[in-house]
Design an enzyme around this catalytic site. Structure first.
Site, short mmCIF file in Angstrom:
data_model
loop_
_atom_site.label_atom_id
_atom_site.label_comp_id
_atom_site.label_asym_id
_atom_site.label_seq_id
_atom_site.Cartn_x
_atom_site.Cartn_y
_atom_site.Cartn_z
N HIS A 1 0.84 -1.21 0.00
CA HIS A 1 0.00 0.00 0.00
C HIS A 1 0.87 1.26 0.00
O HIS A 1 0.68 2.16 -0.83
CB HIS A 1 -0.90 -0.03 1.24
CG HIS A 1 -1.86 1.10 1.32
ND1 HIS A 1 -3.22 0.95 1.20
CD2 HIS A 1 -1.67 2.43 1.55
CE1 HIS A 1 -3.82 2.13 1.32
NE2 HIS A 1 -2.90 3.04 1.55
N GLU A 2 1.83 1.30 0.92
CA GLU A 2 2.67 2.49 1.04
C GLU A 2 3.64 2.61 -0.14
O GLU A 2 4.00 3.72 -0.55
CB GLU A 2 3.43 2.47 2.36
CG GLU A 2 2.56 2.30 3.61
CD GLU A 2 1.43 3.30 3.72
OE1 GLU A 2 1.51 4.39 3.11
OE2 GLU A 2 0.44 3.00 4.42
N HIS B 1 2.00 4.44 -2.89
CA HIS B 1 2.07 5.89 -2.67
C HIS B 1 3.43 6.43 -3.14
O HIS B 1 3.50 7.49 -3.78
CB HIS B 1 1.89 6.22 -1.19
CG HIS B 1 0.49 6.05 -0.69
ND1 HIS B 1 -0.61 6.33 -1.46
CD2 HIS B 1 0.01 5.63 0.52
CE1 HIS B 1 -1.71 6.09 -0.76
NE2 HIS B 1 -1.36 5.67 0.44
#
Length: 234
Positions: free
Chosen positions: A136-137, A140
């Protein structure tokens, strides 16, 4: 009938009959029992014991997080895939850029504009959850290094949150089941919108839940269908 004093005397005799080794084992057991129950300790001693326990737990949880992170960096297909594409984007993934830390907020991780990926060891409940959080990160990070992102722009922020929730595995049926959210009709899209809006609430430019949902809805279609660097939703 034996009186309490008779029972106590009999117990003392049994204790005295023990050899030195057995007495030591018994004394250690009694000491551990009293320690666990807090018997015979002052409030200050209880507070000190509680702080010591929390310190040891934090240390153990942090070490577990670091061990899991290191394993995933070497063995997880999705983490290796994102590592390769981030390298092509000018971002080198290292364990130093992914510190395990204790987080006060109810979140499993975070991404800072300086490139740091935070892993919240006190909010991670297993290898699968850690893998999803890392992916997820990393999405980003990919978005920041490939697009002209401005984090204070709610539409930009909403877009990367939609992509991260959708592509990382954050909204699989199993993950939703663990959260107590059970649905079958477009559950993935529903989860992505909810998770994106929840993350958007932390943006200082976001005024309310409705404001967050409006930003997510405005960019949802274009951002949800953008699966880069994946060919499709993971």
């Amino acid at each position: 009938m034996a009186t309490p004093s008779d029972k106590k005397e009999a117990q003392q005799q049994q204790y005295q009959a023990l050899d030195a080794n057995d007495k030591g084992l018994f004394d250690n057991w009694v000491r551990a029992f009293k320690t666990n129950l807090g018997i015979g300790r002052t409030p200050a001693e209880k507070q000190q014991a509680s702080a010591r326990y929390q310190f040891e737990k934090d240390k153990s949880d942090c070490e577990k997080c670091e061990k899991t992170r290191d394993h995933l960096l070497k063995n997880s297909p999705i983490i290796l895939f994102m590592t390769e594409h981030l390298k092509d984007s000018g971002y080198t993934v290292t364990k130093e850029k992914m510190p395990c830390m204790k987080c006060s907020e109810m979140r499993s991780g975070g991404y800072a504009p300086n490139g740091t990926i935070q892993l919240c060891y006190n909010q991670l409940y297993g290898k699968s959850h850690t893998e999803t959080t890392m992916a997820h990160e990393m999405i980003h990070a990919y978005d920041q290094h490939n697009f002209n992102m401005k984090w204070l722009n709610l539409e930009h922020h909403a877009c990367t949150e939609i992509r991260a929730a959708s592509l990382s595995g954050d909204c699989t049926w199993f993950e939703e089941l663990l959260r107590g959210n059970i649905g079958f009709l477009k559950h993935h899209q529903v989860c992505v919108k909810r998770r994106a809006a929840l993350s958007l609430r932390g943006n200082p430019r976001c005024k309310s839940q409705k404001h967050a949902e409006a930003a997510v809805n405005k960019v949802f279609q274009s951002c949800f269908t953008d699966t880069r660097p994946f060919d499709e939703i993971y």
